[in-house]
Design a protein around this motif. Structure first.
Motif, short mmCIF file in Angstrom:
data_model
loop_
_atom_site.label_atom_id
_atom_site.label_comp_id
_atom_site.label_asym_id
_atom_site.label_seq_id
_atom_site.Cartn_x
_atom_site.Cartn_y
_atom_site.Cartn_z
N LEU A 14 -2.22 3.45 37.95
CA LEU A 14 -2.92 2.96 39.13
C LEU A 14 -2.28 1.69 39.68
O LEU A 14 -2.20 1.50 40.90
CB LEU A 14 -4.39 2.73 38.80
CG LEU A 14 -5.19 4.00 38.50
CD1 LEU A 14 -6.58 3.64 37.98
CD2 LEU A 14 -5.28 4.90 39.73
N LEU A 17 0.67 2.81 41.69
CA LEU A 17 0.25 3.38 42.98
C LEU A 17 -0.24 2.30 43.93
O LEU A 17 -0.02 2.39 45.15
CB LEU A 17 -0.84 4.43 42.76
CG LEU A 17 -0.42 5.70 42.03
CD1 LEU A 17 -1.62 6.60 41.79
CD2 LEU A 17 0.67 6.44 42.81
N ALA A 18 -0.89 1.27 43.40
CA ALA A 18 -1.42 0.19 44.24
C ALA A 18 -0.31 -0.62 44.90
O ALA A 18 -0.54 -1.25 45.93
CB ALA A 18 -2.32 -0.72 43.40
N HIS A 25 2.42 8.53 48.91
CA HIS A 25 2.24 9.18 47.62
C HIS A 25 3.54 9.15 46.82
O HIS A 25 4.62 8.98 47.38
CB HIS A 25 1.71 10.61 47.77
CG HIS A 25 2.58 11.49 48.59
ND1 HIS A 25 2.48 11.59 49.96
CD2 HIS A 25 3.59 12.32 48.23
CE1 HIS A 25 3.37 12.44 50.41
NE2 HIS A 25 4.06 12.90 49.38
N VAL A 55 -10.59 8.48 42.15
CA VAL A 55 -9.82 7.25 42.17
C VAL A 55 -8.45 7.52 42.78
O VAL A 55 -7.89 6.67 43.46
CB VAL A 55 -9.68 6.66 40.75
CG1 VAL A 55 -8.80 5.42 40.73
CG2 VAL A 55 -11.05 6.35 40.17
N THR A 56 -7.92 8.72 42.54
CA THR A 56 -6.66 9.13 43.15
C THR A 56 -6.87 10.42 43.95
O THR A 56 -7.89 11.09 43.79
CB THR A 56 -5.56 9.40 42.09
OG1 THR A 56 -6.01 10.40 41.18
CG2 THR A 56 -5.20 8.12 41.34
N LEU A 68 -3.57 6.51 45.77
CA LEU A 68 -4.91 6.00 45.57
C LEU A 68 -5.85 6.62 46.58
O LEU A 68 -5.49 6.79 47.74
CB LEU A 68 -4.95 4.47 45.71
CG LEU A 68 -4.24 3.65 44.64
CD1 LEU A 68 -4.38 2.16 44.96
CD2 LEU A 68 -4.78 3.96 43.26
N ALA A 72 -7.06 -0.63 46.47
CA ALA A 72 -7.10 -1.22 45.13
C ALA A 72 -8.21 -2.26 44.99
O ALA A 72 -8.80 -2.41 43.92
CB ALA A 72 -5.74 -1.83 44.78
N ILE A 75 -11.57 -0.77 43.75
CA ILE A 75 -11.63 -0.10 42.44
C ILE A 75 -11.96 -1.14 41.38
O ILE A 75 -11.11 -1.95 41.00
CB ILE A 75 -10.30 0.62 42.13
CG1 ILE A 75 -10.02 1.68 43.19
CG2 ILE A 75 -10.33 1.24 40.73
CD1 ILE A 75 -8.64 2.31 43.11
N LEU A 129 -8.69 -3.52 40.73
CA LEU A 129 -7.30 -3.14 40.50
C LEU A 129 -6.35 -4.08 41.23
O LEU A 129 -5.30 -4.44 40.72
CB LEU A 129 -7.09 -1.68 40.95
CG LEU A 129 -5.71 -1.09 40.80
CD1 LEU A 129 -5.26 -1.10 39.33
CD2 LEU A 129 -5.65 0.31 41.36
#
Length: 135
Positions: A14, A17-18, A25, A55-56, A68, A72, A75, A129
């Protein structure tokens, strides 16, 4: 308190990804590589769990990947880790089926551990996050 290896991987995934631009993506293969060459199969299972938790999100097909599902900053770590660790007992007497401890049901340690676990999650509830990302 010790987190499951899959929770640790999920958190690092995560965080990766953040760092991506919103809506961008990343393929599971690229993520597996960035996470130290993790098994693609193992990472895919974690992505499925995070997607089920909303969450994703995943993008299918050639050029697909993971992103995500929300910013962020929305989360909460406490909520996320509670769900990832759901059903994991800190000690044997926390298991739903009980235990063979000779101190039960009058054990005082159990209450102390439950309070500590609550404090652990309460501390994490104060962070998102986004707070985990390098400045």
């Amino acid at each position: 308190m010790r987190l499951l290896a899959s929770t640790d991987i999920a958190l690092r995934l995560l965080m990766l990804l953040a760092r991506e631009p919103p809506g961008q993506h990343v393929s599971v293969d690229v993520l597996a590589q960035k996470l130290g060459g993790l098994s693609r199969h193992h990472l895919h299972k974690i992505v499925q769990d995070l997607t089920a938790m909303e969450v994703t999100r995943t993008v299918r097909g050639a050029g697909g990947g993971v992103l995500l599902a929300r910013p962020a900053g929305k989360i909460r770590l406490g909520t996320l880790i509670r769900r990832l660790e759901e059903g994991q007992a800190v000690v044997e007497c926390f298991k739903s089926g009980g235990c063979d401890c000779t101190f039960m049901p009058r054990c005082r340690l159990r209450g102390m551990l439950r309070d500590a676990q609550h404090g652990f999650y309460q501390g994490l509830d104060e962070h998102t996050l986004a707070d985990c990302l390098p400045g």
